[in-house]
Motif scaffolding. Sequence first.
Motif, PDB file in Angstrom:
ATOM      1  N   THR A 123      17.288  29.857  54.365  1.00 45.59           N
ATOM      2  CA  THR A 123      16.375  30.949  54.026  1.00 45.59           C
ATOM      3  C   THR A 123      15.019  30.403  53.599  1.00 45.59           C
ATOM      4  O   THR A 123      13.966  30.945  53.972  1.00 45.59           O
ATOM      5  CB  THR A 123      16.970  31.815  52.903  1.00 45.59           C
ATOM      6  OG1 THR A 123      18.299  32.216  53.264  1.00 45.59           O
ATOM      7  CG2 THR A 123      16.125  33.034  52.645  1.00 45.59           C
ATOM      8  N   ILE A 131       6.960  37.833  57.126  1.00 43.03           N
ATOM      9  CA  ILE A 131       7.750  37.469  55.950  1.00 43.03           C
ATOM     10  C   ILE A 131       9.131  38.117  55.967  1.00 43.03           C
ATOM     11  O   ILE A 131      10.164  37.435  55.824  1.00 43.03           O
ATOM     12  CB  ILE A 131       6.983  37.830  54.660  1.00 43.03           C
ATOM     13  CG1 ILE A 131       5.750  36.935  54.520  1.00 43.03           C
ATOM     14  CG2 ILE A 131       7.887  37.683  53.442  1.00 43.03           C
ATOM     15  CD1 ILE A 131       4.910  37.230  53.298  1.00 43.03           C
ATOM     16  N   LEU A 132       9.184  39.437  56.122  1.00 43.06           N
ATOM     17  CA  LEU A 132      10.487  40.118  56.100  1.00 43.06           C
ATOM     18  C   LEU A 132      11.373  39.719  57.276  1.00 43.06           C
ATOM     19  O   LEU A 132      12.569  39.437  57.086  1.00 43.06           O
ATOM     20  CB  LEU A 132      10.275  41.635  56.062  1.00 43.06           C
ATOM     21  CG  LEU A 132      11.547  42.465  55.817  1.00 43.06           C
ATOM     22  CD1 LEU A 132      12.207  42.060  54.510  1.00 43.06           C
ATOM     23  CD2 LEU A 132      11.201  43.965  55.801  1.00 43.06           C
ATOM     24  N   ASN A 191       1.166  39.091  56.379  1.00 45.25           N
ATOM     25  CA  ASN A 191       2.507  39.223  55.814  1.00 45.25           C
ATOM     26  C   ASN A 191       3.539  39.753  56.802  1.00 45.25           C
ATOM     27  O   ASN A 191       4.681  40.007  56.425  1.00 45.25           O
ATOM     28  CB  ASN A 191       2.460  40.156  54.598  1.00 45.25           C
ATOM     29  CG  ASN A 191       1.530  39.647  53.518  1.00 45.25           C
ATOM     30  OD1 ASN A 191       1.488  38.444  53.246  1.00 45.25           O
ATOM     31  ND2 ASN A 191       0.781  40.543  52.888  1.00 45.25           N
ATOM     32  N   PHE A 229      12.786  36.372  56.497  1.00 46.51           N
ATOM     33  CA  PHE A 229      13.821  36.456  55.460  1.00 46.51           C
ATOM     34  C   PHE A 229      15.171  36.813  56.076  1.00 46.51           C
ATOM     35  O   PHE A 229      16.196  36.186  55.782  1.00 46.51           O
ATOM     36  CB  PHE A 229      13.401  37.494  54.421  1.00 46.51           C
ATOM     37  CG  PHE A 229      14.417  37.737  53.340  1.00 46.51           C
ATOM     38  CD1 PHE A 229      14.748  36.739  52.437  1.00 46.51           C
ATOM     39  CD2 PHE A 229      15.035  38.971  53.228  1.00 46.51           C
ATOM     40  CE1 PHE A 229      15.677  36.969  51.439  1.00 46.51           C
ATOM     41  CE2 PHE A 229      15.967  39.211  52.227  1.00 46.51           C
ATOM     42  CZ  PHE A 229      16.296  38.203  51.327  1.00 46.51           C
ATOM     43  N   VAL A 230      15.164  37.805  56.948  1.00 44.84           N
ATOM     44  CA  VAL A 230      16.415  38.234  57.595  1.00 44.84           C
ATOM     45  C   VAL A 230      16.955  37.125  58.505  1.00 44.84           C
ATOM     46  O   VAL A 230      18.158  36.817  58.482  1.00 44.84           O
ATOM     47  CB  VAL A 230      16.189  39.534  58.383  1.00 44.84           C
ATOM     48  CG1 VAL A 230      17.444  39.912  59.159  1.00 44.84           C
ATOM     49  CG2 VAL A 230      15.772  40.660  57.437  1.00 44.84           C
ATOM     50  N   LEU A 277      16.549  36.466  47.678  1.00 45.63           N
ATOM     51  CA  LEU A 277      15.567  37.380  47.096  1.00 45.63           C
ATOM     52  C   LEU A 277      14.645  36.656  46.110  1.00 45.63           C
ATOM     53  O   LEU A 277      13.474  37.003  45.981  1.00 45.63           O
ATOM     54  CB  LEU A 277      16.277  38.538  46.395  1.00 45.63           C
ATOM     55  CG  LEU A 277      16.892  39.608  47.306  1.00 45.63           C
ATOM     56  CD1 LEU A 277      17.702  40.610  46.483  1.00 45.63           C
ATOM     57  CD2 LEU A 277      15.813  40.336  48.105  1.00 45.63           C
ATOM     58  N   LEU A 317      11.327  31.199  55.391  1.00 41.39           N
ATOM     59  CA  LEU A 317      10.212  31.774  54.649  1.00 41.39           C
ATOM     60  C   LEU A 317       9.032  30.802  54.587  1.00 41.39           C
ATOM     61  O   LEU A 317       7.869  31.225  54.589  1.00 41.39           O
ATOM     62  CB  LEU A 317      10.665  32.149  53.236  1.00 41.39           C
ATOM     63  CG  LEU A 317      11.572  33.382  53.147  1.00 41.39           C
ATOM     64  CD1 LEU A 317      12.084  33.578  51.726  1.00 41.39           C
ATOM     65  CD2 LEU A 317      10.837  34.629  53.615  1.00 41.39           C
ATOM     66  N   VAL A 347       5.987  36.129  47.616  1.00 48.45           N
ATOM     67  CA  VAL A 347       5.094  37.272  47.461  1.00 48.45           C
ATOM     68  C   VAL A 347       4.174  37.086  46.260  1.00 48.45           C
ATOM     69  O   VAL A 347       2.971  37.367  46.328  1.00 48.45           O
ATOM     70  CB  VAL A 347       5.921  38.569  47.317  1.00 48.45           C
ATOM     71  CG1 VAL A 347       5.024  39.746  46.953  1.00 48.45           C
ATOM     72  CG2 VAL A 347       6.682  38.863  48.601  1.00 48.45           C
ATOM     73  N   LEU A 359      12.046  34.899  48.234  1.00 42.58           N
ATOM     74  CA  LEU A 359      11.149  35.927  48.782  1.00 42.58           C
ATOM     75  C   LEU A 359      10.182  36.422  47.717  1.00 42.58           C
ATOM     76  O   LEU A 359       8.970  36.563  47.967  1.00 42.58           O
ATOM     77  CB  LEU A 359      11.978  37.088  49.329  1.00 42.58           C
ATOM     78  CG  LEU A 359      11.203  38.289  49.874  1.00 42.58           C
ATOM     79  CD1 LEU A 359      10.361  37.893  51.081  1.00 42.58           C
ATOM     80  CD2 LEU A 359      12.171  39.425  50.233  1.00 42.58           C
TER      81      LEU A 359
END
Length: 397
Positions: free
Chosen positions: A230, A246-247, A243, A250-251, A154, A234, A161, A157
């Motif tokens: 990770t 991005i998520l 964007n 991350f996963v 996190l 990213l 952002v 991440l």
Amino acid sequence: MSAPGSFPDQQHPAPPGYGSAPVQTFWSPPAVRRDKGLAATVVLIVLSAVALAWVGMFLLDSLGPPAFIVCGLLALVPLGICVLGIWWVDRWEPEPRSSLVFSFLWGAGVSVAIALLVGPYFTFALLELVPYGSADALGAVVQAPVVEEVAKGLGILLLLVVRRRIFDGPVDGIVFAAAVAAGFAFTENILYFGSALLAAGNDTIYQLGFTFILRGLLSPFAHVLFTACTGIALGLAARRAGNAWILPAFVLGLIPAILGHMLWNGGPAFLFGDFFLFYFLLQVPFFAAAVTGVWLLRRAEQRLTLRRLSEYAAAGWFTPAEVGMLATGAGRRQAMVWARATGTAPAMKEFIRRATRLALTRQQIAAGRDVPANQEYERTLLGEVTGIRSAMLAGQR
């Protein structure tokens, strides 16, 4: 003497120019660069420092002042090893110190706080699903990898952002992930060293020494290797415009990070039966492969720098010799030797740093990432590079 309240240039104005054509500007100052993410990073640094203070007070209360101090000093050794590794990875295009400080504080403070607060509830939930399981085994093999990797990830991440402009690719992702992981490992090592110190009884020195060798010397990069997965994911997402990736990245990055962490925690007991067998058969080759992969990524970053700066050379911003100097390790070393001899070493370091950032900004423009803002930043960098070159040439004469 001028009359009171007047100026000489008002009494004697400059003569009119020849003809009516306006004067052509030959230089204008670069636009002021506004890094909107820097203010947010400062706020995050403060909040992360507060979390670290809370964790520090928890450890101080749990271990007691003498053990806390001794274990904190011991934890500086693996931290120093990690810092050297981060420097090696990051030296081609160093990241802003504010982002590295935030990454470390997030790992050492926020990630540990999340693990301490969320971990027990996660283990309880696992026991509800597996009522006959062992709390210790589930905590070590499932809960710790999931909660800790999510907590560390996190931070990366959030940095992507907040400071998207400086996040150029997988190498940056590795650097920030390593800083987060080094911070987490630093705090965790204090806890592990303290537990060994307080629980050892008559074998205090032996148990503490064994734990220090195991965690501090044989596996200082364990957390770095997990979280780097990770960071790489990213970093790859950061290269794309928009964007949307991005998520998912991350996963996807969390999956190998968690699985690697699970293997590290459970492998010696459940698969190999012996830590040192597991370490030499699996961990050492994996670490060697990771170092090779980082070296290859750094080489790719150097080739990218050469390609993009060559485009600027074709447009007249650099000479071919300057491109060779800025885009190769040998060229940079030779440039620093010359700069030290002429007393312009600080300016040369900044020249190299700004030119590398210029190449990576050009890459972002080519990839379609936030083109208007990056083009404005590109103009600023070109002005800065030109000014630094002029200052160096004037200083060495």
